[in-house]
Design an enzyme around this catalytic site. Structure first.
Site, short mmCIF file in Angstrom:
data_model
loop_
_atom_site.label_atom_id
_atom_site.label_comp_id
_atom_site.label_asym_id
_atom_site.label_seq_id
_atom_site.Cartn_x
_atom_site.Cartn_y
_atom_site.Cartn_z
CG HIS A 1 -18.66 95.09 34.19
ND1 HIS A 1 -20.04 95.05 34.16
CD2 HIS A 1 -18.27 93.83 34.50
CE1 HIS A 1 -20.45 93.83 34.45
NE2 HIS A 1 -19.40 93.07 34.64
CG HIS B 1 -16.69 90.77 38.51
ND1 HIS B 1 -17.85 90.68 39.24
CD2 HIS B 1 -17.07 91.05 37.24
CE1 HIS B 1 -18.89 90.87 38.45
NE2 HIS B 1 -18.44 91.11 37.22
NE ARG C 1 -8.64 78.91 51.64
CZ ARG C 1 -7.94 77.83 51.43
NH1 ARG C 1 -6.98 77.49 52.27
NH2 ARG C 1 -8.19 77.06 50.39
CG ASP D 1 -21.98 92.03 41.81
OD1 ASP D 1 -23.00 92.72 41.61
OD2 ASP D 1 -21.50 91.25 40.96
N GLY E 1 -24.17 87.21 38.67
CA GLY E 1 -24.66 85.83 38.69
C GLY E 1 -25.47 85.48 37.46
CG HIS F 1 -23.58 91.63 35.88
ND1 HIS F 1 -23.16 92.29 37.00
CD2 HIS F 1 -22.46 91.09 35.32
CE1 HIS F 1 -21.84 92.16 37.11
NE2 HIS F 1 -21.39 91.43 36.11
CD GLU G 1 -22.75 88.11 31.53
OE1 GLU G 1 -23.35 88.18 32.61
OE2 GLU G 1 -21.52 87.90 31.44
CG ASP H 1 -16.96 90.73 33.17
OD1 ASP H 1 -17.23 91.02 34.34
OD2 ASP H 1 -17.68 89.97 32.48
N1 HPA Z 1 -21.74 88.02 34.85
C1 HPA Z 1 -22.32 87.41 35.87
N2 HPA Z 1 -21.65 87.09 36.96
C2 HPA Z 1 -20.34 87.37 37.00
C3 HPA Z 1 -19.70 88.01 35.98
C4 HPA Z 1 -20.43 88.38 34.85
O1 HPA Z 1 -19.93 89.01 33.92
N3 HPA Z 1 -18.40 88.17 36.32
C5 HPA Z 1 -18.28 87.63 37.55
N4 HPA Z 1 -19.46 87.15 37.98
ZN ZN Z 2 -19.35 91.10 35.34
#
Ligand code: HPA
Ligand code: ZN
Length: 342
Positions: free
Chosen positions: A24, A26, A77, A145, A179, A206, A209, A286
């Site tokens: 996990h 990004h 970019r 994503d 998101g 996700h 959360e 994350d």
């Molecule tokens: N949650 C939701 N959106 C996100 C996250 C996350 O942990 N990280 C980057 N975008």
């Molecule tokens: Zn995430």
């Protein structure tokens, strides 16, 4: 076969030697303020100062965090930018003993906010992936994503791009929805998830959360194979039972949950309770550049603050391999390596 016992006091060198997968993560959340400055010097007449770059990373809650994520993403970019950030991400992962990663890339942000074609950017990412694998031996799968609060039509563009590119780029393994759960549940994405699965893509979401257990149920109901965060599962005993029984992997991100305020205090984080209840827990970082931590720090935190022993950490590393989308032969080889670490 007897296996070496993990040391009681965990040395950084032991944590590093433990083969781990990061599931996990990004891509955009790995970009440091220093790298943003470098990119700005490439593109802007008046480049960002480091102080200005750092100010983009300030937030006090989850909504602010999403805005910070957007502000950083918007400064990426060209294909060369994506190549640089991918290479740096993999270099840092390899330095922590991460042998495999499955990284989210926010294709939804590129389409919705930047209105540009993603494919040429992806070529830069792939170039870095191949080079890093040759140089460090680390492997990487991509998860495209979508941003759930942009809605299903935008998500369709993301998932269909993954399906379209996958035959030529087998490193594209899955799709996900990130998101703001508070603004969009999982149910509207049901058909798109099915379509993605039919195209051979693996499904992640996700969930739990910022929202309650109903959000995790909805993610499972539309076919999510792994759950990102899953914080609120602790509120629903039936859900805990299903997660344990089906061994649904949870991509737990402790530092992220604290920094975004989704979990108010360290003491309240359910990671240890989940582990003790037999859930399939994995540790993840994350958005390490936005949370000032990395995967090795997450293992250290689990040890220092939640009493995970060396053997527990070994088990968490094994979970990360098992929960990955790697082929069985590589999983077996890596699990064997984890057993061997002295
Ligand atoms: N949650 C939701 N959106 C996100 C996250 C996350 O942990 N990280 C980057 N975008
Ligand atoms: Zn995430």
């Amino acid at each position: 076969m007897t296996r070496p016992a993990a040391p009681r006091r965990i040395a950084a060198s032991w944590l590093r030697a433990l083969p781990k997968a990061e599931l996990h993560l990004h891509l955009e959340g790995t970009v440091s303020p220093e790298t943003l400055v470098e990119l700005s010097q490439r593109h802007d007449d008046e480049g960002l100062t480091l102080t200005e770059a750092r100010s983009l990373y300030h937030y006090t809650d989850f909504t602010g965090f999403l805005l910070a994520f957007k502000a950083v993403s918007e400064r990426l970019r060209t294909p060369e930018d994506y190549e640089l950030i991918t290479f740096r991400m993999l270099e840092r992962l390899a330095a922590q003993g991460v042998v495999h990663a499955e990284a989210y890339v926010s294709v939804g942000v590129v389409y919705y906010w930047r209105r540009i074609e993603f494919e040429s950017l992806f070529h830069g990412m792939e170039a870095a992936r191949v080079r890093a694998e040759q140089q460090f031996g680390i492997t990487l799968y991509w998860i495209f994503d979508a941003v759930r609060h942009f809605g299903p039509e935008e998500a369709a563009r993301v998932f269909r791009k993954a399906a379209e590119l996958r035959p030529a780029f087998p490193s594209i393994l899955g799709i996900g929805i990130g998101g703001d759960e508070r603004r969009a549940g999982a149910e509207p994405f049901r058909e798109l998830f099915q379509e993605a699965q039919d195209a051979g893509l693996r499904l992640t979401a996700h969930a739990g959360e910022t929202m309650g257990p109903e959000s995790i149920w909805a993610a499972l109901n539309i076919g999510a194979e792994r759950i990102g965060h899953g914080l609120s599962a602790q509120l629903d005993a039936d859900l805990m039972e299903v997660l344990a029984e089906r061994q649904i992997p949870l991509e737990i991100c402790i530092t992220s949950n604290l920094r975004t305020g989704c979990c108010p205090t360290l003491e309240e984080h359910p990671v240890r309770r989940y582990f003790d209840a037999g859930l399939m827990v994995t540790l993840n970082s994350d958005d390490p550049a936005m949370f000032e931590s990395d995967l090795q720090d997450e293992y250290r935190l689990a040890h220092d603050s939640f009493g995970f022993t060396g053997e527990h950490l070994r088990e968490l590393a094994a979970n990360s391999i098992e929960a990955s989308f790697l082929p069985a032969t590589r999983k077996v080889a890596l699990l064997h390596q984890i057993e061997q670490v002295k």
